[in-house]
Design an enzyme around this catalytic site. Structure first.
Site, PDB file in Angstrom:
ATOM      1  CG  ASP A  13      -1.708  -1.298   1.347  1.00 10.10           C
ATOM      2  OD1 ASP A  13      -2.247  -1.757   0.334  1.00 10.10           O
ATOM      3  OD2 ASP A  13      -1.749  -1.864   2.455  1.00 10.10           O
ATOM      4  CE  LYS A  16       3.020  -2.626  -4.588  1.00 14.15           C
ATOM      5  NZ  LYS A  16       2.831  -2.424  -3.168  1.00 14.15           N
ATOM      6  N   GLY A  40      -4.065  -4.739  -4.265  1.00 16.24           N
ATOM      7  CA  GLY A  40      -5.090  -3.756  -4.595  1.00 16.24           C
ATOM      8  C   GLY A  40      -4.415  -2.522  -5.137  1.00 16.24           C
ATOM      9  CG  HIS A  41      -1.781  -2.234  -7.797  1.00 16.31           C
ATOM     10  ND1 HIS A  41      -0.839  -2.698  -8.683  1.00 16.31           N
ATOM     11  CD2 HIS A  41      -1.325  -2.550  -6.571  1.00 16.31           C
ATOM     12  CE1 HIS A  41       0.136  -3.281  -8.022  1.00 16.31           C
ATOM     13  NE2 HIS A  41      -0.130  -3.206  -6.734  1.00 16.31           N
ATOM     14  CD  GLN A 224       0.924  -9.125  -2.263  1.00 13.75           C
ATOM     15  OE1 GLN A 224       1.742  -9.822  -2.820  1.00 13.75           O
ATOM     16  NE2 GLN A 224      -0.292  -8.955  -2.724  1.00 13.75           N
TER      17      GLN A 224
HETATM   18  P1  IMP Z   1      -2.400 -12.975   2.144  1.00 18.25           P
HETATM   19  O1  IMP Z   1      -1.471 -12.439   1.094  1.00 18.25           O
HETATM   20  O2  IMP Z   1      -3.848 -12.820   1.805  1.00 18.25           O
HETATM   21  O3  IMP Z   1      -2.040 -14.391   2.526  1.00 18.25           O
HETATM   22  O4  IMP Z   1      -2.195 -12.114   3.479  1.00 18.25           O
HETATM   23  C1  IMP Z   1      -0.996 -12.158   4.213  1.00 18.25           C
HETATM   24  C2  IMP Z   1      -0.625 -10.791   4.761  1.00 18.25           C
HETATM   25  O5  IMP Z   1      -0.277  -9.935   3.682  1.00 18.25           O
HETATM   26  C3  IMP Z   1      -1.745 -10.084   5.520  1.00 18.25           C
HETATM   27  O6  IMP Z   1      -1.157  -9.327   6.560  1.00 18.25           O
HETATM   28  C4  IMP Z   1      -2.340  -9.161   4.472  1.00 18.25           C
HETATM   29  O7  IMP Z   1      -2.973  -8.050   5.060  1.00 18.25           O
HETATM   30  C5  IMP Z   1      -1.082  -8.759   3.729  1.00 18.25           C
HETATM   31  N1  IMP Z   1      -1.332  -8.335   2.350  1.00 18.25           N
HETATM   32  C6  IMP Z   1      -1.618  -9.124   1.290  1.00 18.25           C
HETATM   33  N2  IMP Z   1      -1.757  -8.395   0.186  1.00 18.25           N
HETATM   34  C7  IMP Z   1      -1.550  -7.122   0.529  1.00 18.25           C
HETATM   35  C8  IMP Z   1      -1.516  -5.888  -0.224  1.00 18.25           C
HETATM   36  O8  IMP Z   1      -1.687  -5.824  -1.440  1.00 18.25           O
HETATM   37  N3  IMP Z   1      -1.251  -4.769   0.519  1.00 18.25           N
HETATM   38  C9  IMP Z   1      -1.009  -4.821   1.851  1.00 18.25           C
HETATM   39  N4  IMP Z   1      -1.005  -5.926   2.562  1.00 18.25           N
HETATM   40  C10 IMP Z   1      -1.274  -7.078   1.913  1.00 18.25           C
END
Ligand code: IMP
Length: 430
Positions: A13, A16, A40-41, A224
């Site tokens: 977040d 990007k 999420g972009h 991420q």
């Molecule tokens: P997962 O990727 O759904 O397995 O989540 C694992 C961790 O990564 C959690 O803390 C999510 O909140 C975090 N996370 C996954 N995708 C994003 C993203 O695009 N932005 C921020 N945090 C993310």
């Protein structure tokens, strides 16, 4: 030609989307190399808002090839839905401008179910995942029982793959008190979605290597952030893929020499969604103010993001593990109006000063931030397009960050609008 990797250098977040969009204008190919639709972009182009989770940001621009690499875990139903949503917004999407790696593993409904069952279980410590099945899908990839895009093309192979997968999952589900998977329904759903996905399937590694040889410019779009990296993040509160820049090559089938510039995206303060350590987290009015001013709510889950001061220790660390050539500093304007700003410059662990975050969980929990204070500024930095537009105190803040993280600022982003950017170093310059 220069090929550029964009990675988040904090917990995701970092903003990007805008930077990738800004760079994608000059790229020929935009490729996703890890993660899935947990990303999420948000792109704002001429006032129009596009929300992407799985598709590369280049998709909203004409004349670019968008690529979903083998390092991504692909939910075929989500893919089809996201394509339909963007088409409704007037975006052109066809196999001419979108390719999906044949060897990308699929996310199935059973992965999401398992993800959410674990997160809801009191026996397992909650990670705070997005609940989209990302972790379970990567587990199956490494466990050599995943169904991959290419498997959708042959009914007999698909049945074999499904049986191998269910032998594992049904046992697991029994243990968790869940119903076994409905094999017939799963196969029927896969047969139904296959013709909508297969037209995009391609040997992406080959396309990427040929494109590189013919001098095409490639933008690798990370999702991420490096602190969520499966190896170097705050394990186990991480995502299940390698997020750091080295993965860009592996995740599309190129060698490491294909990468010329690594752009680390860094927010002028820190946020995190989900559980896990966050040494510089704020629980006071300052944290609340960062969240409100920065609109810190998750694009995918809508969750409120945890907020804190800029942590130079962590960003120095992620710049090292991703080999960041330069950073793009975002959301500086959120700091407008703070009388005093703090930067975390080290940790105190039982009386010893550390210049990195230790790996052991108990030590991480005992680390308290050591802050340096800097004067804030009352003027607005929003929309600044040159250094001359910035107040002196803001320039000093940026310069101090560069010193502390040992990495120069290549870009400074001062609003969600793409033109509100100060360019110092062009990542695509040869
Ligand atoms: P997962 O990727 O759904 O397995 O989540 C694992 C961790 O990564 C959690 O803390 C999510 O909140 C975090 N996370 C996954 N995708 C994003 C993203 O695009 N932005 C921020 N945090 C993310």
């Amino acid at each position: 030609m220069a090929n550029v990797v964009v990675v988040g250098a904090q917990w995701g977040d970092e903003g990007k989307g805008k930077i990738v969009d800004w760079l994608s204008e000059r790229a020929d190919i935009v490729a996703r190399f890890q993660g899935g639709h947990n990303a999420g972009h948000t792109l704002v182009i001429d006032g129009k808002v596009y929300k992407l989770s799985l598709l590369p940001s280049g998709i909203v621009r004409g004349g670019k090839l968008s690529v979903i690499g083998n390092g991504v875990v692909l939910d075929p139903w989500h893919l089809v839905m996201e394509i339909a949503k963007l088409r409704d917004q007037g975006v052109d999407i066809s196999p001419e401008n979108l390719l999906v790696a044949e060897n990308a593993p699929l996310i199935l409904p059973l992965h999401g179910e398992l993800d959410r069952a674990r997160e809801g279980s009191i026996a397992v410590a909650k990670i705070g995942t997005t609940g989209r099945g990302i972790g379970p899908a990567y587990e199956d990839k490494v466990g050599r029982r995943a169904i991959r895009v290419a498997d959708l093309a042959d009914a007999a192979t698909l049945e074999l793959r499904v049986d191998r997968l269910l032998a594992h999952h049904d046992a697991l589900r029994r243990g968790l008190g869940m119903e076994p998977v409905d094999r017939a329904a799963l196969l029927a759903a896969l047969h139904e979605i296959a013709p909508q996905v297969l037209p995009y399937a391609a040997p992406v590694w080959k396309v990427m290597n040929e494109s590189r040889r013919s001098g095409k410019r490639i933008l690798f779009e990370g999702a991420q952030g490096a602190l969520l990296d499966i190896d170097f993040g705050t394990y186990p509160f991480v995502t299940s893929s390698n997020v750091i820049a080295g993965q860009a090559a592996t995740g599309v089938g190129l060698g490491p020499t294909a990468i010329d510039f690594v752009l680390g995206i860094v927010k002028a303060y820190t946020t995190r969604v989900g559980e896990g350590p966050f040494p510089a987290e704020l629980f006071d009015a300052d944290g609340e103010r960062l969240g409100v001013r920065g609109h810190e709510f998750g694009t995918v889950t809508g969750r409120k993001r945890r907020c804190g001061w800029f942590d130079a220790v962590l960003v120095r660390q992620t710049c090292a593990t991703s080999g960041v050539s330069g950073i793009a500093l975002t959301k500086l304007d959120v700091l407008d109006g703070f009388e005093t700003l703090k930067i975390c410059v080290g940790y105190d662990l039982d009386g010893t000063r550390l210049d990195y975050l230790p790996t052991a969980a108990d030590q991480q929990a005992r680390c308290t931030p050591i802050y340096e204070e800097m004067p804030g500024w009352s003027e607005s930095t929003a929309g600044a397009r040159s250094w001359a537009d910035l107040p002196g105190a803001a320039i000093k803040y940026v310069r101090r960050i560069e010193e502390l993280i040992q990495c120069p600022v290549a870009l400074l982003s001062t609003s969600p609008e793409r033109d509100d950017t100060i360019l110092v170093t062009d990542p695509f310059a040869d």
